[in-house]
Design an enzyme around this catalytic site. Structure first.
Site, PDB file in Angstrom:
ATOM      1  N   ALA A 237       0.756  -1.617   0.042  1.00 45.59           N
ATOM      2  CA  ALA A 237       0.567   0.158  -0.267  1.00 45.59           C
ATOM      3  C   ALA A 237       1.054   1.120   0.057  1.00 45.59           C
ATOM      4  O   ALA A 237       0.546   2.527   0.035  1.00 45.59           O
ATOM      5  CB  ALA A 237      -0.722  -0.367   0.807  1.00 45.59           C
ATOM      6  N   THR A 238       2.520   1.061   0.433  1.00 42.05           N
ATOM      7  CA  THR A 238       3.336   2.306   0.072  1.00 42.05           C
ATOM      8  C   THR A 238       4.029   2.150  -0.557  1.00 42.05           C
ATOM      9  O   THR A 238       4.791   3.601  -1.194  1.00 42.05           O
ATOM     10  CB  THR A 238       3.798   2.806   1.200  1.00 42.05           C
ATOM     11  OG1 THR A 238       4.449   1.404   2.106  1.00 42.05           O
ATOM     12  CG2 THR A 238       2.181   3.417   2.420  1.00 42.05           C
ATOM     13  N   SER A 239       4.741   1.633  -0.919  1.00 41.80           N
ATOM     14  CA  SER A 239       5.447   0.548  -1.826  1.00 41.80           C
ATOM     15  C   SER A 239       5.538  -0.216  -2.707  1.00 41.80           C
ATOM     16  O   SER A 239       4.727  -1.330  -2.714  1.00 41.80           O
ATOM     17  CB  SER A 239       7.260   0.775  -1.128  1.00 41.80           C
ATOM     18  OG  SER A 239       6.751  -0.294  -0.632  1.00 41.80           O
ATOM     19  N   GLY A 240       6.121  -0.674  -3.321  1.00 42.26           N
ATOM     20  CA  GLY A 240       5.894  -1.984  -4.854  1.00 42.26           C
ATOM     21  C   GLY A 240       7.323  -2.148  -5.253  1.00 42.26           C
ATOM     22  O   GLY A 240       8.926  -1.710  -5.379  1.00 42.26           O
ATOM     23  N   ARG A 241       7.748  -3.613  -5.292  1.00 38.60           N
ATOM     24  CA  ARG A 241       8.803  -4.285  -5.962  1.00 38.60           C
ATOM     25  C   ARG A 241       8.642  -5.166  -6.665  1.00 38.60           C
ATOM     26  O   ARG A 241       7.388  -6.078  -6.798  1.00 38.60           O
ATOM     27  CB  ARG A 241       9.348  -4.521  -4.466  1.00 38.60           C
ATOM     28  CG  ARG A 241       8.618  -5.208  -3.473  1.00 38.60           C
ATOM     29  CD  ARG A 241       9.651  -5.372  -2.067  1.00 38.60           C
ATOM     30  NE  ARG A 241       8.784  -5.283  -2.288  1.00 38.60           N
ATOM     31  CZ  ARG A 241       7.580  -4.397  -1.736  1.00 38.60           C
ATOM     32  NH1 ARG A 241       6.593  -5.112  -1.588  1.00 38.60           N
ATOM     33  NH2 ARG A 241       7.282  -3.742  -0.531  1.00 38.60           N
TER      34      ARG A 241
ATOM     35  N   HIS B 235      -3.304 -12.357  -2.434  1.00 35.21           N
ATOM     36  CA  HIS B 235      -3.304 -11.608  -1.217  1.00 35.21           C
ATOM     37  C   HIS B 235      -1.933 -11.420  -0.277  1.00 35.21           C
ATOM     38  O   HIS B 235      -1.231 -12.597  -0.220  1.00 35.21           O
ATOM     39  CB  HIS B 235      -4.339 -11.902  -0.267  1.00 35.21           C
ATOM     40  CG  HIS B 235      -4.493 -10.906   0.987  1.00 35.21           C
ATOM     41  ND1 HIS B 235      -5.704 -11.569   1.807  1.00 35.21           N
ATOM     42  CD2 HIS B 235      -3.587 -10.064   1.207  1.00 35.21           C
ATOM     43  CE1 HIS B 235      -5.590 -10.263   2.819  1.00 35.21           C
ATOM     44  NE2 HIS B 235      -4.475  -9.430   2.318  1.00 35.21           N
ATOM     45  N   ASP B 236      -1.434 -10.345  -0.397  1.00 34.28           N
ATOM     46  CA  ASP B 236      -0.013 -10.566  -0.097  1.00 34.28           C
ATOM     47  C   ASP B 236       0.246 -11.316   1.531  1.00 34.28           C
ATOM     48  O   ASP B 236       1.148 -11.609   1.124  1.00 34.28           O
ATOM     49  CB  ASP B 236       0.459  -9.214   0.046  1.00 34.28           C
ATOM     50  CG  ASP B 236      -0.297  -8.498   0.779  1.00 34.28           C
ATOM     51  OD1 ASP B 236      -1.646  -8.497   1.745  1.00 34.28           O
ATOM     52  OD2 ASP B 236       0.061  -6.786   0.591  1.00 34.28           O
TER      53      ASP B 236
ATOM     54  N   ASN C 218      -6.372  -7.556  11.477  1.00 29.48           N
ATOM     55  CA  ASN C 218      -6.198  -5.922  11.706  1.00 29.48           C
ATOM     56  C   ASN C 218      -5.693  -5.325  12.699  1.00 29.48           C
ATOM     57  O   ASN C 218      -6.982  -4.981  12.785  1.00 29.48           O
ATOM     58  CB  ASN C 218      -6.622  -5.670  10.284  1.00 29.48           C
ATOM     59  CG  ASN C 218      -6.664  -6.265   8.933  1.00 29.48           C
ATOM     60  OD1 ASN C 218      -6.577  -8.037   9.294  1.00 29.48           O
ATOM     61  ND2 ASN C 218      -7.057  -6.416   7.698  1.00 29.48           N
TER      62      ASN C 218
ATOM     63  N   GLY D 266       8.115  -6.895   6.780  1.00 30.92           N
ATOM     64  CA  GLY D 266       9.166  -5.365   7.156  1.00 30.92           C
ATOM     65  C   GLY D 266       9.593  -4.881   8.661  1.00 30.92           C
ATOM     66  O   GLY D 266      10.159  -4.249   8.550  1.00 30.92           O
TER      67      GLY D 266
END
Length: 507
Positions: A22-26, A263-264, A325, A438
């Site tokens: 939701a804030t970064s991708g790779r 779904h990550d 969550n 992370g």
């Protein structure tokens, strides 16, 4: 069924894991050789919400451009390592958000042209306020208890079901249009195939418990045409092959695209390095969200689980992620963003070191409070919400005090929620908790969590989502044995873990 193109027995293979947060991708290059996975970051990029016309949206065009760039880089990285290129591609992302795709165009031969459907409108973000009040009004049609019985999914305001109730676009779509979750949308752009992967579908609040099909009762109540939803596909099945025009553009060959745990969190939990697959596994997938719970063989869809706010999401190989969550490192990252916008220079490592020497047990917040869901001036909101402990007569004022408050509050919440999960699942507290993602690098939070729970915390892998994505692709290609435990054994052989023992009694 694992029907992807087979790998050469015993030979190294390279795959690309597209992992969007939701804030970064790779885009990660995963090389499997000698019984372990090597992960190489082929391309990293930001993923930022846009506020347009009063609505929070994702820039799907920008994400698609970054994904294509990353796939080129992953292919080149594989070639540099002496391999012929990519053996497959897998895509995962955050859950619940979707795009709408129009019908494919018809070619001169009268056949539809795969991948030619236009993305219709914007991909609205789950943090948008359009669903305010929707869960309550929808419950007047289908009770909360009935929804939970049908799906096993907690009624969060951002569930896809509620987004669709608030979305007036589907009623005006042309015939042949399809709703696709974010990773499925990117899979469509890559292959021209329209499918909905089951682990992501389970998060929508529309998939029947057990994951075999959509709940007709809920679709009818929400006014959703079943034809709008794509057929389901399971993790490990082959979605399709990269479209010819993209083969030419990217220079990567006719690579198969494999449905992973899209779904990550499903991919991240698959990469939990638990050694004993016969017992439920306790985990936290720690990132923007903290997703804390148990991997179980069957859902827990009791009235008590509903009232406790726990959800039953589909996992790889038919498992259930029984979890809750909690707004994890989002609270810290958004606070840092406020301070930086105010002109401060903030180094996260220095901030955590300063928080570690702050006096303990002075302030608390409730990280599950919906007030922390939206972005914007998070540090101010945390400060105002903090309640004072031990006779304190002030609020957390400095960044270090504020971060100490957030992390201690998270650790206490982890303790409460894991105890609740175990009670609801009728099992004892496990001997250890696995923290992946992370947030597993946050040594202070890991130690606070071990202290709060009174059990060992095993931290790592940090890139759990990408590892789970890669491991499942490797199994689909025939390079890894089929057992769930074999994938976790592969992960254990590929990473170094850090262990935190409780330094004080739990309490």
């Amino acid at each position: 069924m694992n029907d992807a193109q087979g790998a050469e027995p015993g030979g190294p293979i390279a795959v690309a894991a597209v992992d969007l947060g939701a804030t970064s991708g790779r885009v990660m290059l995963g090389v499997l050789a000698d019984g372990r996975i090597e992960l190489i970051a082929a391309h990293r990029f930001e993923n930022r919400l846009r506020d347009e016309d009063g609505q929070l949206r994702w820039d799907i065009d920008a994400l698609w451009a970054e994904v294509r760039q990353g796939l080129r880089a992953a292919h080149d990285g594989a070639v540099e390592r002496g391999l012929t290129g990519l053996a497959s591609i897998g895509i995962d992302s955050w859950a619940v958000d979707y795009g709408l795709v129009g019908p494919d165009l018809v070619g001169a031969d009268g056949a539809s042209v795969p991948g030619s459907g236009e993305v219709l409108g914007e991909v609205v973000a789950y943090r948008d306020h359009r669903t305010d009040g929707i869960p309550e009004s929808f419950a007047e049609q289908v009770s909360r208890e009935r929804q939970y019985t049908l799906t096993g999914i907690a009624q969060q305001p951002f569930n896809t079901l509620y987004q669709l109730v608030a979305d007036d676009r589907p009623a005006t779509l042309p015939p042949g249009s399809t709703l696709l979750m974010v990773p499925d949308l990117l899979g469509y752009l890559l292959t021209g195939e329209r499918r909905t992967e089951r682990t992501n579908a389970s998060s929508t609040g529309m998939l029947a418990v057990g994951g075999q099909g959509w709940s007709a009762e809920l679709l009818t109540a929400a006014g959703v045409d079943p034809d709008l939803l794509a057929p389901l596909i399971s993790p490990g099945e082959r979605l399709g092959t990269v479209l010819p025009e993209l083969v030419r553009e990217l220079g990567i060959g006719e690579v198969p695209v494999i449905a992973v745990g899209s779904h990550d969190t499903a991919s991240a939990v698959l990469a939990v390095p638990a050694a004993d697959d016969a017992h439920p596994v306790a985990f936290i997938s720690s990132g923007t969200w903290s997703l804390i719970g148990l991997e179980l063989s069957a859902p827990v869809s009791t009235a008590a689980a509903l009232e406790a706010g726990f959800t039953n999401e589909g996992g790889v190989d038919g498992t259930t992620r029984f979890l809750k969550n909690v707004a994890g490192m989002w609270l810290v990252s958004e606070s840092i963003r406020q301070w930086e916008e105010e002109g401060a220079r903030v180094d996260l490592a220095d901030l955590l070191a300063a928080a570690a020497v702050m006096p303990a047990h002075r302030f608390r917040i409730d990280p599950t409070d919906p007030a922390f869901l939206a972005p914007g001036r998070m540090a101010d909101r945390v400060m105002l919400a903090a309640r004072r402990l031990a006779g304190e007569d002030e609020r957390p004022r400095t960044p270090a005090q504020l971060v100490r408050c957030i992390l201690e509050s998270l650790a206490v919440t982890y303790r409460e929620e894991l105890h609740t999960a175990c009670r609801l699942a009728r099992m004892p507290l496990p001997e250890r908790l696995h923290v992946v993602g992370g947030g597993s690098r946050n040594a202070l939070l890991n130690q606070l969590t071990a202290d709060a729970l009174g059990i060992e915390v095993v931290a790592g892998p940090m890139e759990a989502t990408a590892l789970g994505n890669v491991a499942l692709q490797a199994r689909a290609l025939g390079a890894v044995p089929g057992e769930h435990g074999a994938l976790r054994g592969l992960v254990r052989a590929s990473v170094e873990l850090e262990r935190f023992s409780p330094s004080i009694p739990s309490g």
